[in-house]
Design a protein around this motif. Structure first.
Motif, mmCIF file in Angstrom:
data_model
loop_
_atom_site.group_PDB
_atom_site.id
_atom_site.type_symbol
_atom_site.label_atom_id
_atom_site.label_comp_id
_atom_site.label_asym_id
_atom_site.label_seq_id
_atom_site.Cartn_x
_atom_site.Cartn_y
_atom_site.Cartn_z
ATOM 1 N N GLU A 155 -6.826 5.412 0.139
ATOM 2 C CA GLU A 155 -7.852 5.668 -0.869
ATOM 3 C C GLU A 155 -7.469 4.994 -2.181
ATOM 4 O O GLU A 155 -7.503 5.616 -3.247
ATOM 5 C CB GLU A 155 -8.032 7.178 -1.058
ATOM 6 C CG GLU A 155 -8.524 7.882 0.199
ATOM 7 C CD GLU A 155 -8.651 9.373 -0.003
ATOM 8 O OE1 GLU A 155 -8.279 9.835 -1.109
ATOM 9 O OE2 GLU A 155 -9.117 10.063 0.909
ATOM 10 N N ASN A 156 -7.092 3.747 -2.078
ATOM 11 C CA ASN A 156 -6.750 2.928 -3.242
ATOM 12 C C ASN A 156 -5.561 3.487 -4.035
ATOM 13 O O ASN A 156 -5.435 3.263 -5.228
ATOM 14 C CB ASN A 156 -7.951 2.768 -4.180
ATOM 15 C CG ASN A 156 -9.122 2.131 -3.467
ATOM 16 O OD1 ASN A 156 -8.924 1.193 -2.705
ATOM 17 N ND2 ASN A 156 -10.307 2.642 -3.697
ATOM 18 N N ARG A 157 -4.694 4.202 -3.347
ATOM 19 C CA ARG A 157 -3.456 4.663 -3.967
ATOM 20 C C ARG A 157 -2.375 4.702 -2.886
ATOM 21 O O ARG A 157 -2.650 4.995 -1.724
ATOM 22 C CB ARG A 157 -3.626 6.044 -4.600
ATOM 23 C CG ARG A 157 -3.987 7.143 -3.633
ATOM 24 C CD ARG A 157 -4.233 8.457 -4.339
ATOM 25 N NE ARG A 157 -4.502 9.531 -3.389
ATOM 26 C CZ ARG A 157 -3.557 10.256 -2.811
ATOM 27 N NH1 ARG A 157 -2.276 10.020 -3.109
ATOM 28 N NH2 ARG A 157 -3.871 11.215 -1.962
ATOM 29 N N PRO A 158 -1.143 4.362 -3.256
ATOM 30 C CA PRO A 158 -0.069 4.314 -2.259
ATOM 31 C C PRO A 158 0.299 5.693 -1.750
ATOM 32 O O PRO A 158 0.487 6.634 -2.521
ATOM 33 C CB PRO A 158 1.096 3.666 -3.020
ATOM 34 C CG PRO A 158 0.812 3.935 -4.464
ATOM 35 C CD PRO A 158 -0.670 3.950 -4.600
ATOM 36 N N VAL A 159 0.397 5.799 -0.433
ATOM 37 C CA VAL A 159 0.773 7.057 0.217
ATOM 38 C C VAL A 159 1.980 6.770 1.111
ATOM 39 O O VAL A 159 1.892 5.951 2.042
ATOM 40 C CB VAL A 159 -0.385 7.627 1.059
ATOM 41 C CG1 VAL A 159 0.068 8.872 1.811
ATOM 42 C CG2 VAL A 159 -1.585 7.913 0.170
ATOM 43 N N PRO A 160 3.141 7.432 0.877
ATOM 44 C CA PRO A 160 4.324 7.178 1.703
ATOM 45 C C PRO A 160 4.181 7.792 3.093
ATOM 46 O O PRO A 160 3.652 8.894 3.253
ATOM 47 C CB PRO A 160 5.456 7.844 0.912
ATOM 48 C CG PRO A 160 4.786 8.911 0.126
ATOM 49 C CD PRO A 160 3.417 8.409 -0.210
ATOM 50 N N VAL A 161 4.675 7.060 4.085
ATOM 51 C CA VAL A 161 4.667 7.544 5.466
ATOM 52 C C VAL A 161 6.035 7.274 6.063
ATOM 53 O O VAL A 161 6.517 6.125 6.059
ATOM 54 C CB VAL A 161 3.582 6.834 6.307
ATOM 55 C CG1 VAL A 161 3.655 7.292 7.759
ATOM 56 C CG2 VAL A 161 2.202 7.097 5.729
ATOM 57 N N ASN A 162 6.684 8.319 6.562
ATOM 58 C CA ASN A 162 7.976 8.160 7.232
ATOM 59 C C ASN A 162 7.760 7.607 8.637
ATOM 60 O O ASN A 162 6.897 8.090 9.379
ATOM 61 C CB ASN A 162 8.706 9.503 7.309
ATOM 62 C CG ASN A 162 9.095 10.018 5.938
ATOM 63 O OD1 ASN A 162 9.538 9.246 5.091
ATOM 64 N ND2 ASN A 162 8.921 11.304 5.704
ATOM 65 N N VAL A 163 8.564 6.610 9.002
ATOM 66 C CA VAL A 163 8.431 5.981 10.314
ATOM 67 C C VAL A 163 9.811 5.790 10.931
ATOM 68 O O VAL A 163 10.822 5.697 10.226
ATOM 69 C CB VAL A 163 7.710 4.615 10.223
ATOM 70 C CG1 VAL A 163 6.272 4.782 9.807
ATOM 71 C CG2 VAL A 163 8.444 3.676 9.282
ATOM 72 N N SER A 164 9.832 5.748 12.239
ATOM 73 C CA SER A 164 11.032 5.368 12.980
ATOM 74 C C SER A 164 10.858 3.922 13.427
ATOM 75 O O SER A 164 9.805 3.558 13.968
ATOM 76 C CB SER A 164 11.232 6.278 14.199
ATOM 77 O OG SER A 164 11.395 7.619 13.793
ATOM 78 N N ILE A 165 11.885 3.111 13.202
ATOM 79 C CA ILE A 165 11.769 1.683 13.477
ATOM 80 C C ILE A 165 12.665 1.299 14.648
ATOM 81 O O ILE A 165 13.643 1.978 14.969
ATOM 82 C CB ILE A 165 12.129 0.837 12.238
ATOM 83 C CG1 ILE A 165 13.547 1.139 11.769
ATOM 84 C CG2 ILE A 165 11.134 1.090 11.130
ATOM 85 C CD1 ILE A 165 13.986 0.280 10.580
ATOM 86 N N GLY A 166 12.286 0.184 15.303
ATOM 87 C CA GLY A 166 13.049 -0.330 16.442
ATOM 88 C C GLY A 166 13.615 -1.706 16.153
ATOM 89 O O GLY A 166 14.206 -1.950 15.107
ATOM 90 N N ILE A 167 13.376 -2.651 17.060
ATOM 91 C CA ILE A 167 13.948 -3.992 16.927
ATOM 92 C C ILE A 167 13.162 -4.815 15.919
ATOM 93 O O ILE A 167 12.009 -4.496 15.580
ATOM 94 C CB ILE A 167 13.986 -4.712 18.293
ATOM 95 C CG1 ILE A 167 12.555 -4.977 18.803
ATOM 96 C CG2 ILE A 167 14.778 -3.911 19.300
ATOM 97 C CD1 ILE A 167 12.517 -5.850 20.039
ATOM 98 N N THR A 168 13.775 -5.893 15.449
ATOM 99 C CA THR A 168 13.130 -6.784 14.480
ATOM 100 C C THR A 168 13.431 -8.226 14.840
ATOM 101 O O THR A 168 14.476 -8.530 15.435
ATOM 102 C CB THR A 168 13.608 -6.491 13.052
ATOM 103 O OG1 THR A 168 12.954 -7.399 12.144
ATOM 104 C CG2 THR A 168 15.108 -6.665 12.927
#
Length: 382
Positions: A331-344
């Motif tokens: 909604e036109n504003r930054p919202v933090p979201v926790n994520v689990s990451i894998g390979i890069t």
């Protein structure tokens, strides 16, 4: 009446302008918010995690053809890129000196044979004399000793003839394998000396349809490699074409230069069309892990953090190696979201878990307002 008309006009104008002003203000704020951030859409795609290295292409079997005898090159029968078979004559050295040595050895052999016959006849006569007691036992034993010496000299002469005959045969240089000549290091009239070390006259690759890459890999990456592992590589001569191969060997012997430890890794490559040539430099990627059609996010999104919440509780929390935070713009504003990451793969990172889906807009950076930046600069100056 005129006053009433004017009032009506003012009321109508207010009814028109107030909503327009409200819409303009909110739309301007919305547009300003959207233009404040650079975003990318979350998408699904392939991620290939790899290790980069360089190596050199070489034939699997490369034979250095030399000579065991010294001499002058009299004839050449093979040149660069020639296909040769086992036993095929490649070159000949001038055999004059070797033939003369062989003739001398044969003459010594004849002399030894004559000496043996003489000693044999002498022994028989002395045996008859001993039977009649005309000579002593010691005299007979001396003749028997001469006979043994003559036999030994004959054996030495035979061995010398065999050695000189072998050396003469070595003056004809033959191919030990079937393959392709990739190097010729001599010319007609050139003298080669084999007294201290064997000179290399030709280099023959057994089969260029199969090649190998000798790769230098840093110790930090060697633990991620294993036999049969897939590699992708390019060469400078064909930069738009990708080649592939597999790891054949991880050699245990390290190379240490200026406290930098590397290991030699050998990879096998098919070269059926003959495109790859010996000595080419290969730019290699070892495929450590690969996942297809996974949810992925640009790495820039994992590095982004809004300036106005740098000191917030969310930014201060300690995250594990496979945990991160991305900021969506719902909604036109930054919202933090926790994520689990894998390979890069260096550009994108796999999202293993989190309240995020394909199509979501994720912030990768903020746009600096040029006018605002200039105004702040002027305020600081004055």
């Amino acid at each position: 009446m005129l006053t009433v008309s004017i009032k009506r006009i003012i009321v109508v104008l207010l009814l028109i302008l107030v909503p327009a002003a409200y819409y303009w203000a909110n739309d301007g704020k919305k547009e300003s918010a959207e233009n404040q951030y650079k975003t990318r859409n979350i998408e699904r795609g392939d991620i290939i995690q790899s290790i980069s290295a360089n190596g050199t292409l070489t034939p699997v079997v490369l034979v250095n053809v030399g000579t065991q005898v010294s001499g002058t090159v009299a004839k050449l029968y093979a040149d660069y890129n020639d296909h040769v078979e086992v036993g095929q004559i490649l070159a000949e050295l001038d055999p004059a000196l070797l033939q003369a040595q062989l003739q001398q050895s044969k003459a010594n052999l004849l002399n030894a044979q004559v000496s043996l016959r003489i000693a044999d006849g002498k022994l028989k006569r002395h045996q008859l004399l001993k039977e009649k007691e005309f000579i002593s036992l010691e005299a007979l034993q001396m003749i028997e000793q001469e006979m043994e010496i003559a036999r030994a000299q004959l054996a030495i002469s035979k061995a010398q003839v065999a050695r000189d005959q072998t050396n003469l045969n070595y003056s004809v240089i033959r191919s030990p394998i079937s393959g392709v000549i990739i190097a010729r290091n001599v010319d007609i009239g050139q003298t080669v000396a084999a007294n201290f070390q064997t000179p290399i006259l030709f280099q023959i690759a057994q089969d260029l349809r199969q090649m190998q890459i000798n790769i230098s890999v840093a110790e930090a990456d060697i633990g991620q490699l294993h036999l049969g592992q897939l590699i992708n590589f390019t060469v400078d001569a064909f930069q738009q074409r990708k080649f592939s191969g597999t790891v054949k060997q991880v050699r245990l012997n390290p190379t240490i230069q200026e406290n930098v430890v590397t290991y030699n890794v050998v990879a096998m490559v098919d070269n059926d069309d003959g495109t790859l040539l010996p000595g080419m430099t290969a730019n290699i990627n070892f495929v450590v892990n690969q996942k297809d059609k996974v949810l992925r996010v640009p790495n820039a999104a994992l590095r982004y953090q809004p300036k106005d919440i740098e000191s917030s509780e969310n930014s201060k929390q300690t995250k594990s190696a496979n945990q991160s935070v991305v900021y969506l713009l719902p909604e036109n504003r930054p919202v933090p979201v926790n994520v689990s990451i894998g390979i890069t793969d260096g550009n994108f990172t796999e999202i293993v878990n989190g309240e995020i889906k394909a199509g979501d807009k994720v912030i990768i950076s903020e746009v600096v307002d040029k006018k605002e930046s200039e105004s702040k600069f002027k305020l600081r100056v004055f």
